[in-house]
Design an enzyme around this catalytic site. Structure first.
Site, mmCIF file in Angstrom:
data_model
loop_
_atom_site.group_PDB
_atom_site.id
_atom_site.type_symbol
_atom_site.label_atom_id
_atom_site.label_comp_id
_atom_site.label_asym_id
_atom_site.label_seq_id
_atom_site.Cartn_x
_atom_site.Cartn_y
_atom_site.Cartn_z
ATOM 1 N N HIS A 1 -3.062 -1.013 -2.771
ATOM 2 C CA HIS A 1 -4.234 -0.255 -2.350
ATOM 3 C C HIS A 1 -4.351 0.978 -3.241
ATOM 4 O O HIS A 1 -3.442 1.806 -3.294
ATOM 5 C CB HIS A 1 -4.092 0.185 -0.897
ATOM 6 C CG HIS A 1 -4.172 -0.948 0.075
ATOM 7 N ND1 HIS A 1 -4.336 -0.763 1.423
ATOM 8 C CD2 HIS A 1 -4.110 -2.293 -0.105
ATOM 9 C CE1 HIS A 1 -4.377 -1.934 2.038
ATOM 10 N NE2 HIS A 1 -4.229 -2.879 1.126
ATOM 11 N N ASP B 1 -2.975 -5.553 6.040
ATOM 12 C CA ASP B 1 -3.463 -6.331 4.911
ATOM 13 C C ASP B 1 -2.380 -7.291 4.416
ATOM 14 O O ASP B 1 -1.211 -6.923 4.298
ATOM 15 C CB ASP B 1 -3.884 -5.388 3.781
ATOM 16 C CG ASP B 1 -4.674 -6.082 2.687
ATOM 17 O OD1 ASP B 1 -5.110 -7.225 2.920
ATOM 18 O OD2 ASP B 1 -4.858 -5.473 1.620
ATOM 19 N N SER C 1 0.867 -1.185 0.000
ATOM 20 C CA SER C 1 0.000 0.000 0.000
ATOM 21 C C SER C 1 0.896 1.224 0.000
ATOM 22 O O SER C 1 1.598 1.474 -0.979
ATOM 23 C CB SER C 1 -0.988 -0.028 1.176
ATOM 24 O OG SER C 1 -0.341 0.025 2.416
#
Length: 415
Positions: free
Chosen positions: A73, A165, A46
């Site tokens: 992301h 994540d 991300s």
């Protein structure tokens, strides 16, 4: 579990069945029986991930025989320039994924904005991202599907990023027989994602992006990954029955668990997975390594155990508990306690899920008997996690906001 309990060596390791051909089709061991496809590397990031992607791709050979799928992301309404930027870093084709696109070796695939992506039978499948206040976990979503689809040919890499994540999916990849990587925290612009991944205890390699590229190139030619099927790779060590017995003896001496009666093909694949990590292709060399490194005996033992679990993992099963099971055992009277034993509880999610469901069921019952829930596992590391009762945000994706509020206490980085 009491380490002095004499029956410990006779209990089946969590998730490993004795020789029994009737395996559940959804189990991670079934995933290992893939159809001879090439390895697929899922790479998640991300914040700060662009630079990490560029470093990794620029140092990858173009002929590893692997496919590389990048999940970053992305803002829902923002056009992505990731494909154009990364195409300058490698001679491999870099494409933005279209729904039902088939993966090919020596190609790079980039997730489009505002989508979730999974892989099924070698096809990349896109679905629109739901509008929800819940945390979006696209890396976990892809890694979980990768583990189910590719088994031992699944590789998960967690790079720079600002949340947790990827950690849950990374565990699933390792439990399916795949290989796992995380970027070293000192090389990551934002270290939360790799830090959370490493904290699971399921990361095989912790390296900077350039070193990850080199390690991927090294393992790409190992028989465990390069063989058309896991069975072909297993054939290379089946003849070493003396070596296998030596490994079983080392495991039993260190852990008091006897693996000799368990499915050898499964155990041999687990041993091969460990051999990949040390670039060993001869099982006798691995036996020597085990004898010289006691920590590797414990690491192999943990690899033998399958820790795939989550809160409310099988919704239909938990629904059946409330409609069929709990009514039968709760109506025995207030003086008779309800006793539940969770055997092979892994890191505790199933035991806590049962407790939550039972409390919810008893809310509307006039008689509320005493509850006694026992949970055991032969993995000391898993039991320590279960006893601590601390879970990262990424582990709680299947827990409703109502249950979070009632049954969980928020603390730093989790509940």
């Amino acid at each position: 579990m009491n380490p002095n309990q004499p029956s410990a060596q006779d209990l089946p390791p969590d998730g490993i069945e004795p020789d029994d051909e009737q395996q559940n089709d959804s189990s991670p061991e079934t995933a290992e029986q893939n159809d001879g496809r090439f390895p697929v590397v899922g790479i998640g990031a991300s914040a700060g991930g662009l630079d990490a992607f560029r470093q990794l791709l620029s140092h990858l050979p173009t002929d590893t025989g692997m496919a590389f799928v990048l999940i970053q992301h992305l803002a829902a309404n923002q056009k992505s320039l990731l494909r154009e930027i990364l195409a300058r870093e490698t001679e491999m084709p870099v494409v933005e994924v279209r729904d039902e696109m088939a993966v090919e070796p020596n190609c790079v695939y980039v997730i489009p904005p505002n989508t979730k992506m999974e892989i099924e039978q070698g096809l990349l499948k896109l679905t629109p991202r739901e509008k929800s206040r819940a945390r979006v976990m696209p890396v976990d979503t892809f890694f979980l599907s990768l583990a189910a689809d590719l088994g031992n040919k699944a590789i998960a890499v967690v790079l720079s990023g600002g949340d947790g994540d990827g950690s849950q999916g990374l565990e699933a990849v390792k439990d399916a027989g795949g290989i796992t990587f995380a970027q070293s925290e000192d090389s990551a612009q934002v270290s939360s994602m790799p830090h959370t991944a490493v904290a699971t205890g399921h990361v095989d390699f912790i390296l900077d992006p350039q070193a990850i590229a080199g390690e991927l190139a090294n393992i790409s030619r190992h028989p465990y990954l390069a063989s058309p099927t896991p069975e072909k790779a297993v054939d290379a060590i089946v003849e070493g029955e003396t070596a296998m017995q030596a490994i079983f003896s080392l495991l039993q001496a260190a852990t008091r668990v006897n693996f000799t009666q368990y499915k050898h093909a499964t155990l041999q694949r687990r041993i091969l997975r460990r051999m990949v990590l040390y670039k060993l292709e001869n099982i006798d060399d691995y036996v020597t390594y085990l004898r010289e490194h006691s920590a590797e005996v414990q690491a192999l033992y943990e690899d033998m155990l399958i820790h795939v679990t989550s809160f409310f993992r099988d919704p239909l099963a938990f629904e059946a508990l409330g409609t069929k099971v709990f009514p039968n055992i709760a109506n025995q009277g207030a003086d008779i306690p309800m006793r539940i034993w969770v055997a092979g509880c892994s890191t505790g999610e199933e035991a806590y899920s049962l407790a939550i469901c039972l409390l919810e069921y008893l809310d509307n019952q006039p008689i509320k008997p005493q509850m006694q829930i026992y949970a055991t596992d032969i993995s000391d590391r898993s039991i320590d996690t279960a006893r601590a009762g601390f879970y990262k945000h990424s582990v709680l994706a299947n827990v409703s906001p109502e249950r979070l509020q009632r049954f969980f206490v928020p603390v730093d980085d989790g509940y």
